[in-house]
Design a protein around this motif. Structure first.
Motif, PDB file in Angstrom:
ATOM      1  N   ILE A 152       1.252  -1.066   0.326  1.00  0.00           N
ATOM      2  CA  ILE A 152      -0.112  -0.081  -0.137  1.00  0.00           C
ATOM      3  C   ILE A 152       0.950   1.074  -0.203  1.00  0.00           C
ATOM      4  N   THR A 153       0.426   2.463  -0.911  1.00  0.00           N
ATOM      5  CA  THR A 153       1.182   2.969  -0.532  1.00  0.00           C
ATOM      6  C   THR A 153       0.080   4.660  -0.841  1.00  0.00           C
ATOM      7  N   PHE A 154       0.716   6.094   0.654  1.00  0.00           N
ATOM      8  CA  PHE A 154      -0.477   7.126   0.884  1.00  0.00           C
ATOM      9  C   PHE A 154      -0.149   7.663   0.202  1.00  0.00           C
ATOM     10  N   ARG A 155      -1.176   8.853  -0.359  1.00  0.00           N
ATOM     11  CA  ARG A 155      -0.611   9.776  -0.986  1.00  0.00           C
ATOM     12  C   ARG A 155      -0.902  11.081  -0.184  1.00  0.00           C
ATOM     13  N   ARG A 156      -2.557  11.386   0.771  1.00  0.00           N
ATOM     14  CA  ARG A 156      -3.096  12.285   1.463  1.00  0.00           C
ATOM     15  C   ARG A 156      -3.657  11.007   2.295  1.00  0.00           C
ATOM     16  N   SER A 157      -3.909  12.050   3.933  1.00  0.00           N
ATOM     17  CA  SER A 157      -4.840  10.978   5.017  1.00  0.00           C
ATOM     18  C   SER A 157      -6.195  11.447   5.294  1.00  0.00           C
ATOM     19  N   LEU A 158      -6.911  10.608   5.107  1.00  0.00           N
ATOM     20  CA  LEU A 158      -8.385  10.260   5.176  1.00  0.00           C
ATOM     21  C   LEU A 158      -9.127  11.064   6.677  1.00  0.00           C
ATOM     22  N   GLU A 159      -9.509  12.317   6.773  1.00  0.00           N
ATOM     23  CA  GLU A 159     -10.080  12.940   8.555  1.00  0.00           C
ATOM     24  C   GLU A 159     -10.941  11.999   8.631  1.00  0.00           C
ATOM     25  N   LEU A 160     -11.264  12.008   9.724  1.00  0.00           N
ATOM     26  CA  LEU A 160     -12.846  11.502  11.208  1.00  0.00           C
ATOM     27  C   LEU A 160     -13.451  12.085   9.973  1.00  0.00           C
ATOM     28  N   TRP A 161     -15.044  11.199   9.908  1.00  0.00           N
ATOM     29  CA  TRP A 161     -15.894  11.767   9.349  1.00  0.00           C
ATOM     30  C   TRP A 161     -16.036  12.279   7.520  1.00  0.00           C
ATOM     31  N   GLN A 162     -14.492  11.760   6.912  1.00  0.00           N
ATOM     32  CA  GLN A 162     -14.885  11.960   5.703  1.00  0.00           C
ATOM     33  C   GLN A 162     -14.797  10.624   4.814  1.00  0.00           C
ATOM     34  N   ARG A 163     -15.342  11.331   3.382  1.00  0.00           N
ATOM     35  CA  ARG A 163     -16.783  10.375   2.939  1.00  0.00           C
ATOM     36  C   ARG A 163     -15.310  10.261   1.667  1.00  0.00           C
ATOM     37  N   PHE A 164     -15.373   8.854   1.632  1.00  0.00           N
ATOM     38  CA  PHE A 164     -13.906   8.588  -0.155  1.00  0.00           C
ATOM     39  C   PHE A 164     -14.487   7.734  -0.128  1.00  0.00           C
ATOM     40  N   GLU A 165     -14.512   7.304  -1.855  1.00  0.00           N
ATOM     41  CA  GLU A 165     -14.785   6.179  -3.070  1.00  0.00           C
ATOM     42  C   GLU A 165     -13.897   4.862  -3.184  1.00  0.00           C
ATOM     43  N   LEU A 166     -14.594   3.199  -2.396  1.00  0.00           N
ATOM     44  CA  LEU A 166     -13.133   2.830  -2.073  1.00  0.00           C
ATOM     45  C   LEU A 166     -13.252   2.397  -3.947  1.00  0.00           C
ATOM     46  N   GLU A 167     -12.251   2.257  -4.284  1.00  0.00           N
ATOM     47  CA  GLU A 167     -12.071   1.904  -5.991  1.00  0.00           C
ATOM     48  C   GLU A 167     -11.646   0.279  -5.734  1.00  0.00           C
ATOM     49  N   THR A 168     -12.096  -0.793  -7.157  1.00  0.00           N
ATOM     50  CA  THR A 168     -11.329  -1.984  -6.953  1.00  0.00           C
ATOM     51  C   THR A 168     -11.958  -2.538  -8.254  1.00  0.00           C
ATOM     52  N   ARG A 169     -10.575  -2.885  -8.704  1.00  0.00           N
ATOM     53  CA  ARG A 169     -10.126  -4.031 -10.111  1.00  0.00           C
ATOM     54  C   ARG A 169      -9.234  -4.343 -10.431  1.00  0.00           C
ATOM     55  N   TRP A 170      -9.508  -6.093 -11.242  1.00  0.00           N
ATOM     56  CA  TRP A 170      -8.337  -6.365 -11.889  1.00  0.00           C
ATOM     57  C   TRP A 170      -7.578  -5.660 -12.041  1.00  0.00           C
ATOM     58  N   ILE A 171      -6.484  -5.998 -12.228  1.00  0.00           N
ATOM     59  CA  ILE A 171      -5.235  -5.655 -13.264  1.00  0.00           C
ATOM     60  C   ILE A 171      -4.331  -6.395 -13.667  1.00  0.00           C
ATOM     61  N   GLY A 172      -4.565  -7.923 -13.641  1.00  0.00           N
ATOM     62  CA  GLY A 172      -4.315  -8.910 -14.340  1.00  0.00           C
ATOM     63  C   GLY A 172      -3.370 -10.376 -12.991  1.00  0.00           C
ATOM     64  N   ARG A 173      -2.568 -11.064 -14.242  1.00  0.00           N
ATOM     65  CA  ARG A 173      -2.704 -11.569 -13.978  1.00  0.00           C
ATOM     66  C   ARG A 173      -0.869 -12.186 -13.844  1.00  0.00           C
ATOM     67  N   ASP A 174      -0.304 -13.547 -13.725  1.00  0.00           N
ATOM     68  CA  ASP A 174       0.841 -14.115 -13.796  1.00  0.00           C
ATOM     69  C   ASP A 174       0.225 -15.529 -13.589  1.00  0.00           C
ATOM     70  N   ASP A 175       1.261 -16.605 -13.956  1.00  0.00           N
ATOM     71  CA  ASP A 175       1.266 -17.702 -14.424  1.00  0.00           C
ATOM     72  C   ASP A 175       0.720 -18.456 -12.330  1.00  0.00           C
ATOM     73  N   ARG A 176       0.538 -17.667 -11.318  1.00  0.00           N
ATOM     74  CA  ARG A 176       0.117 -18.236 -10.232  1.00  0.00           C
ATOM     75  C   ARG A 176      -0.460 -17.686  -9.345  1.00  0.00           C
ATOM     76  N   ALA A 177      -1.266 -16.070  -9.749  1.00  0.00           N
ATOM     77  CA  ALA A 177      -2.009 -15.447  -8.875  1.00  0.00           C
ATOM     78  C   ALA A 177      -2.447 -14.443  -9.816  1.00  0.00           C
ATOM     79  N   LEU A 178      -3.399 -13.816  -8.881  1.00  0.00           N
ATOM     80  CA  LEU A 178      -4.685 -12.337  -9.595  1.00  0.00           C
ATOM     81  C   LEU A 178      -4.266 -11.479  -8.486  1.00  0.00           C
ATOM     82  N   TYR A 179      -4.455 -10.467  -9.475  1.00  0.00           N
ATOM     83  CA  TYR A 179      -3.369  -9.219  -8.691  1.00  0.00           C
ATOM     84  C   TYR A 179      -4.557  -8.166  -8.538  1.00  0.00           C
TER      85      TYR A 179
END
Length: 165
Positions: free
Chosen positions: A67-94
């Motif tokens: 994980i990499t942090f860029r800015r802090s999320l503060e108490l009560w702040q709303r945010f969107e959590l975005e999730t997506r597949w970015i790829g695979r290799d021979d053993r795992a999914l990312y």
């Protein structure tokens, strides 16, 4: 297959709660990864994979994450959590998770996961035959391979003694 295609970006709206914060009233760094679990669950549910996995006795496990942090999320702040597949290799999914406020990335995580079944890891060809995998699910970027290799612990079949140099 499911309600949503696997190559979509899945989004859920969240708010930083008092149980999520550290002493500085920011979202606790460890809490991000717990919240990102919700993003993976949401993606599995809305893509229809949860039912398929359950019917076959398969279950996903995270093998490594960064994980990499860029800015802090503060108490009560709303945010969107975005999730997506970015790829695979021979053993795992990312997958990639992002904490986003007004279109700006506040934190980003890369997740390496394996799919296990009753007899061990589920081969990709078996998974891809059962799931409508997008043609565009690419091989992951070279830096992700390097990270996964550098972060890996020995297999459970080999010793991993805790010794400090």
């Amino acid at each position: 297959m499911g309600v949503r295609p696997l190559d979509d970006v899945y989004r859920i709206r969240l708010r930083v709660l008092p149980t999520d914060i550290d002493l500085l009233r920011h979202l606790n760094n460890g809490r991000y990864l717990s919240l990102f679990d919700l993003g993976r669950w949401d993606m599995l549910e809305r893509s229809g994979l949860t039912g398929l996995f359950r019917s076959r006795g398969w279950y996903p496990v995270v093998s490594s994450e960064t994980i990499t942090f860029r800015r802090s999320l503060e108490l009560w702040q709303r945010f969107e959590l975005e999730t997506r597949w970015i790829g695979r290799d021979d053993r795992a999914l990312y997958m990639e998770h992002r904490a986003v406020v007004d279109g700006e990335i506040y934190a980003q995580a890369i997740i390496r996961a394996r799919l296990l079944g009753r007899s061990g890891p589920v081969p990709h060809d078996e998974l891809f035959a059962a799931v409508d995998v997008p043609d565009g699910l690419p091989e992951v970027a070279p830096w992700i391979h390097e990270w996964a290799e550098a972060a890996a612990l020995p297999s459970t079949r080999r010793p991993a003694p805790s010794t400090w140099d």
